[in-house]
Design a protein around this motif. Sequence first.
Motif, short mmCIF file in Angstrom:
data_model
loop_
_atom_site.label_atom_id
_atom_site.label_comp_id
_atom_site.label_asym_id
_atom_site.label_seq_id
_atom_site.Cartn_x
_atom_site.Cartn_y
_atom_site.Cartn_z
N LEU A 130 36.83 47.73 60.70
CA LEU A 130 36.30 46.44 60.25
C LEU A 130 35.37 46.62 59.05
CD1 LEU A 130 35.98 43.41 60.62
CD2 LEU A 130 34.14 43.87 62.26
N ALA A 131 34.51 47.65 59.11
CA ALA A 131 33.59 47.91 58.01
C ALA A 131 34.34 48.22 56.72
CB ALA A 131 32.65 49.05 58.37
N ILE A 132 35.41 49.00 56.84
CA ILE A 132 36.20 49.34 55.65
C ILE A 132 36.90 48.11 55.09
CG2 ILE A 132 38.23 50.62 54.85
CD1 ILE A 132 37.46 52.88 56.72
N PHE A 133 37.48 47.30 55.98
CA PHE A 133 38.15 46.09 55.52
C PHE A 133 37.15 45.14 54.84
CE2 PHE A 133 41.60 47.04 58.68
CZ PHE A 133 42.65 47.05 57.76
N GLU A 135 34.32 45.90 53.36
CA GLU A 135 33.90 46.47 52.07
C GLU A 135 34.98 46.28 51.01
OE1 GLU A 135 32.34 50.72 50.18
OE2 GLU A 135 32.89 50.57 52.29
N ARG A 136 36.24 46.52 51.42
CA ARG A 136 37.34 46.38 50.48
C ARG A 136 37.50 44.94 50.02
NH1 ARG A 136 43.31 47.85 52.46
NH2 ARG A 136 43.07 45.82 53.45
N GLU A 137 37.43 43.99 50.97
CA GLU A 137 37.56 42.59 50.60
C GLU A 137 36.38 42.14 49.74
OE1 GLU A 137 40.20 40.61 51.08
OE2 GLU A 137 41.12 42.44 51.82
N GLY A 138 35.18 42.66 50.03
CA GLY A 138 34.03 42.33 49.21
C GLY A 138 34.19 42.81 47.78
N ASP A 139 34.68 44.04 47.62
CA ASP A 139 34.93 44.57 46.27
C ASP A 139 36.01 43.75 45.56
OD1 ASP A 139 33.07 46.52 46.72
OD2 ASP A 139 34.52 48.07 47.27
N LEU A 140 37.04 43.37 46.31
CA LEU A 140 38.12 42.57 45.71
C LEU A 140 37.60 41.21 45.27
CD1 LEU A 140 41.13 42.35 45.06
CD2 LEU A 140 41.51 41.50 47.39
N PHE A 141 36.76 40.60 46.11
CA PHE A 141 36.18 39.30 45.75
C PHE A 141 35.33 39.42 44.48
CE2 PHE A 141 32.39 36.59 45.89
CZ PHE A 141 32.98 35.34 45.82
N LEU A 142 34.47 40.46 44.43
CA LEU A 142 33.61 40.62 43.25
C LEU A 142 34.43 40.85 42.00
CD1 LEU A 142 30.72 42.84 44.68
CD2 LEU A 142 30.61 40.44 44.02
N SER A 143 35.51 41.63 42.13
CA SER A 143 36.37 41.89 40.98
C SER A 143 37.02 40.59 40.49
CB SER A 143 37.45 42.90 41.37
OG SER A 143 38.35 43.10 40.31
N ARG A 144 37.53 39.80 41.43
CA ARG A 144 38.16 38.53 41.04
C ARG A 144 37.13 37.57 40.47
NH1 ARG A 144 42.07 37.59 46.34
NH2 ARG A 144 43.69 39.12 45.76
N PHE A 145 35.93 37.56 41.05
CA PHE A 145 34.89 36.65 40.58
C PHE A 145 34.49 37.01 39.15
CE2 PHE A 145 30.39 35.48 40.11
CZ PHE A 145 30.47 34.14 40.40
N ARG A 146 34.29 38.32 38.88
CA ARG A 146 33.93 38.73 37.52
C ARG A 146 35.03 38.36 36.53
NH1 ARG A 146 32.32 43.72 40.24
NH2 ARG A 146 30.06 43.74 40.54
N LYS A 147 36.27 38.55 36.94
CA LYS A 147 37.38 38.22 36.06
C LYS A 147 37.42 36.73 35.77
CE LYS A 147 42.38 38.82 35.58
NZ LYS A 147 43.62 39.34 36.23
N ALA A 148 37.19 35.92 36.83
CA ALA A 148 37.18 34.47 36.64
C ALA A 148 36.06 34.04 35.70
CB ALA A 148 37.04 33.77 38.00
N VAL A 149 34.88 34.66 35.85
CA VAL A 149 33.75 34.34 34.98
C VAL A 149 34.07 34.71 33.53
CG1 VAL A 149 31.36 34.94 34.43
CG2 VAL A 149 32.01 34.49 36.80
N GLN A 150 34.68 35.87 33.34
CA GLN A 150 35.05 36.28 31.98
C GLN A 150 36.04 35.31 31.35
OE1 GLN A 150 36.45 40.28 32.51
NE2 GLN A 150 34.40 41.15 32.73
N GLN A 151 37.04 34.90 32.15
CA GLN A 151 38.02 33.94 31.64
C GLN A 151 37.35 32.61 31.31
OE1 GLN A 151 40.95 33.84 34.77
NE2 GLN A 151 42.06 35.60 33.97
N LEU A 152 36.42 32.18 32.17
CA LEU A 152 35.70 30.93 31.91
C LEU A 152 34.89 31.02 30.64
CD1 LEU A 152 34.96 28.10 32.87
CD2 LEU A 152 33.13 29.10 34.23
#
Length: 254
Positions: A130-133, A135-152
């Motif tokens: 659960l901890a690994i999942f 952490e992975r989903e958190g990193d994925l969310f941050l990556s997508r969020f940064r990408k969305a902010v850059q596109q915006l």
Amino acid sequence: MLALPEGLNVDFKREVQAVRSADLVAFANAPLGGTLLIGIDEYTTTDGVQRGRVVGCEVDDKARLTLINKSTGCIPNVEVQLFTENLAASKPILRIEIPSGTRKPYCTQRGEYAIRTDGRNRAMLPEELLAIFMEREGDLFLSRFRKAVQQLEVQLGSVNHSLSEGMLGVSEHLYDLDQQLQRTLSRIEQLTDSNKKRSRNLMQALRQSQDGIVQLENSIAPVINDQGQHLLQDIEHKLGMLLDLLDSDSNGNH
């Protein structure tokens, strides 16, 4: 590594066939990865400590292909680096470096999640998975969020650029309209009474223009600069003067 017992980051195997997918998965899930030494026979010293003795193993393409197939059979694939050691002593061994994976958690084709502990592999606990999942989903969310902010930011930059160009065009048209009104105002003052009586269509057009200018001002007021706003107000004033002039003359001639 041979001088030390098997541990958190090292495991000995006698031959290639002794390597299991779970061994690769366990190191890939471990924080620091690990090393497999193949061609090593385990023995216990007189003081009861486990050690490794070089006995050699097959290091040909078949052996390498077997190990690669085991690594690619894991879910997701485990990255491995294969090295041949001890060739000069005619007892070659294989050293397999397994880095800590970037796509944890890893499991075998049979769904076995394992991790390396002190000298052995063990099944991963539910809370570890659960901890690994998480952490992975958190990193994925941050990556997508940064990408969305850059596109915006890029889109906003394009909008601002287009808006600036649009406002420049509006300002130019407003300046032309202001000049045209100034010329029209001068001509209206020179008209005879009879000509002014025939200016009803002009009055209607002017009133429509005045309404349009008011709507335009309300629409672009939040973004237009001070110079543009003053120009719009000046145009409204001149339109009002034209209407007053035509209207007063028209009423006076009735």
